[in-house]
Scaffold this active site. Sequence first.
Site, PDB file in Angstrom:
ATOM      1  N   GLU A 142       1.084 -11.457  15.034  1.00 44.49           N
ATOM      2  CA  GLU A 142       1.845 -12.659  14.654  1.00 44.49           C
ATOM      3  C   GLU A 142       2.799 -12.364  13.500  1.00 44.49           C
ATOM      4  O   GLU A 142       3.750 -13.095  13.267  1.00 44.49           O
ATOM      5  CB  GLU A 142       0.895 -13.774  14.195  1.00 44.49           C
ATOM      6  CG  GLU A 142       0.048 -14.364  15.287  1.00 44.49           C
ATOM      7  CD  GLU A 142      -1.004 -15.312  14.688  1.00 44.49           C
ATOM      8  OE1 GLU A 142      -0.742 -15.945  13.644  1.00 44.49           O
ATOM      9  OE2 GLU A 142      -2.095 -15.379  15.286  1.00 44.49           O
ATOM     10  N   ASP A 144     -11.190  -0.478   5.260  1.00 43.67           N
ATOM     11  CA  ASP A 144     -12.205   0.372   4.657  1.00 43.67           C
ATOM     12  C   ASP A 144     -13.409   0.514   5.594  1.00 43.67           C
ATOM     13  O   ASP A 144     -13.834  -0.450   6.220  1.00 43.67           O
ATOM     14  CB  ASP A 144     -12.667  -0.259   3.331  1.00 43.67           C
ATOM     15  CG  ASP A 144     -13.625   0.634   2.572  1.00 43.67           C
ATOM     16  OD1 ASP A 144     -13.177   1.675   2.069  1.00 43.67           O
ATOM     17  OD2 ASP A 144     -14.829   0.312   2.488  1.00 43.67           O
TER      18      ASP A 144
HETATM   19  C1  NOJ Z   1     -14.316   4.264   1.436  1.00 42.18           C
HETATM   20  C2  NOJ Z   1     -13.533   4.167   0.173  1.00 42.18           C
HETATM   21  O1  NOJ Z   1     -12.385   4.983   0.293  1.00 42.18           O
HETATM   22  C3  NOJ Z   1     -14.469   4.612  -0.930  1.00 42.18           C
HETATM   23  O2  NOJ Z   1     -13.786   4.781  -2.143  1.00 42.18           O
HETATM   24  C4  NOJ Z   1     -15.593   3.599  -1.046  1.00 42.18           C
HETATM   25  O3  NOJ Z   1     -16.542   4.066  -1.983  1.00 42.18           O
HETATM   26  C5  NOJ Z   1     -16.296   3.411   0.294  1.00 42.18           C
HETATM   27  N1  NOJ Z   1     -15.391   3.300   1.411  1.00 42.18           N
HETATM   28  C6  NOJ Z   1     -17.133   2.148   0.266  1.00 42.18           C
HETATM   29  O4  NOJ Z   1     -16.310   1.021   0.278  1.00 42.18           O
END
Ligand code: NOJ
Length: 539
Positions: free
Chosen positions: A258, A216
């Site tokens: 790994e 993310d």
């Molecule tokens: C991207 C994620 O896809 C989204 O849903 C989220 O609000 C933001 N990153 C923050 O984590």
Amino acid sequence: MGQPTHALKQPKDRDWWRSAVIYQVYVRSFADGDGDGTGDLAGVRSRLPHLAELGVDALWFTPWYLSPMKDGGYDVADYRAVDPAFGTLAEAEKLIAEAGELGIRTIVDIVPNHVSDQHPWFRAALAAGPGSPERALFHFRPGRGPDGELPPNDWPSQFVGSTEPVWTRLPDGDWYLHLFTPQQPDLNWAHPAVRQEHEDILRFWFERGVAGVRIDSAALLAKDPQLPDFVQGRDPSPFVDRDELHDIYRSWRAVSDEYDGVFVGEVWLPDAERFARYLRPDELHTAFNFAFMTCPWDADGLRTSIDETLAEHAPVGAPATWVLCNHDVTRTVTRYGRTDTGFDFATKAFGTPTDLALGTRRARAAALLSLALPGAVYVYQGEELGLPEADIPVDRIQDPMHFRSNGTDPGRDGCRVPLPWAAAAPYAGFGSREEPWLPLPEDWASYAVDRQAEDPGSMLSLYRMAITIRPVFGVGPLTWLPAPDGVLAFARAEGAVLCVVNLAETPASLPPHTQLILASGPLASDGRLPKDTAVWLRA
Ligand code: NOJ
């Protein structure tokens, strides 16, 4: 805790991720196994046959960890625990194993930029006070102005359209940084404990048999230690795409190697060369193709996007990914049914006129286009059903993006609505005994899986056939074929299989072929390809 499942027999193909079809599961809205109104792992386990029949190679699960759900689970309180609303760790292990038995791999979603304000590290930092080692794991600073009443800098929120600051002040006077909501404090990635902890978390999930990790906000982790004000266009940015990130991902790659695990990064960057750096052979395996996802329904634009994608990936030897939508953006059939067929967070608004029949026709064609391209394809749950963006009554909206825009942005809940499984069942068979966490629109029974499964002309039938047939394209490159303006035509499998998509106003003649393999809609009576239609042909 069950047995670690990493020893599970998986198909041996180590390069599976280079051409996989990966299905995104937004757990909260996939299927409700215990009937409480929220989707869960039991629901996913009960619907694995649907995913097997669809023919997908892997599932990417949006975060299923312990979370106060202030941002749909992207606010993680414990990366090693499953939220009780979704199930237990033992159930996650069972799910990984059961999917594996069906030949479906699992990808988990790691959120390294920030944690929940309920994470033990942040709670300890609050308790420990200014200047403490606990606060060094985050970005705590005194404020500016005579009494420190102004935020330490002027960085913009990463929720586009947000009118809220990215700093929150505590009663003890310190401010802390949060690029998203105040409940998502940013970690300090210059701290060795932060790096160590995440490598341990990666190991924790690889040990449990996951085949990959989605990262993310992958380009946001590193910050300029001085936290200077943001100056548009200044290079390097104080918080986006900083060079320090590459060292972090090299260490991650050593961990994933790994386990033969793979990464897919959420890397939103306009600069193709900078984007491709994340995909060098000792960094991430893949990253989402947001340029393609946001591209309007326009032949020249799509061709340019495809060419640029392939050109930027080639030098680093990484496969492209093809994405039409996800849990953050307007659903494909809605987007393609509007005057502006691209996607931009900044222009989301309530009440945009939409022609769903047009959008659906285009989405069908786009499905055949993306599934014919070389690389991996992502399918977001409900895309295979042709679900439109739902209008959520304002008093039911839960997405912080809506609230942080002062109510002007409809937010992302419209693409996160529970899936309809059975037309005749309560809540269209989502499984809830009580009102689901987001309302299903009244007419969604017509999109239900059971109804579409019986209809050879449905979106579901199209996706099932396309994913089954897709291996005919092989893994080799594409070659563009001459085509009239507004028509995309290319060959793969050394010229044996063709894909033609007509985005022009007038019907197009098909290139010479021996067999019509699959069409997204009916051909004209003279055999030509109508507007907003795609075909796969055997040459
Ligand atoms: C991207 C994620 O896809 C989204 O849903 C989220 O609000 C933001 N990153 C923050 O984590």
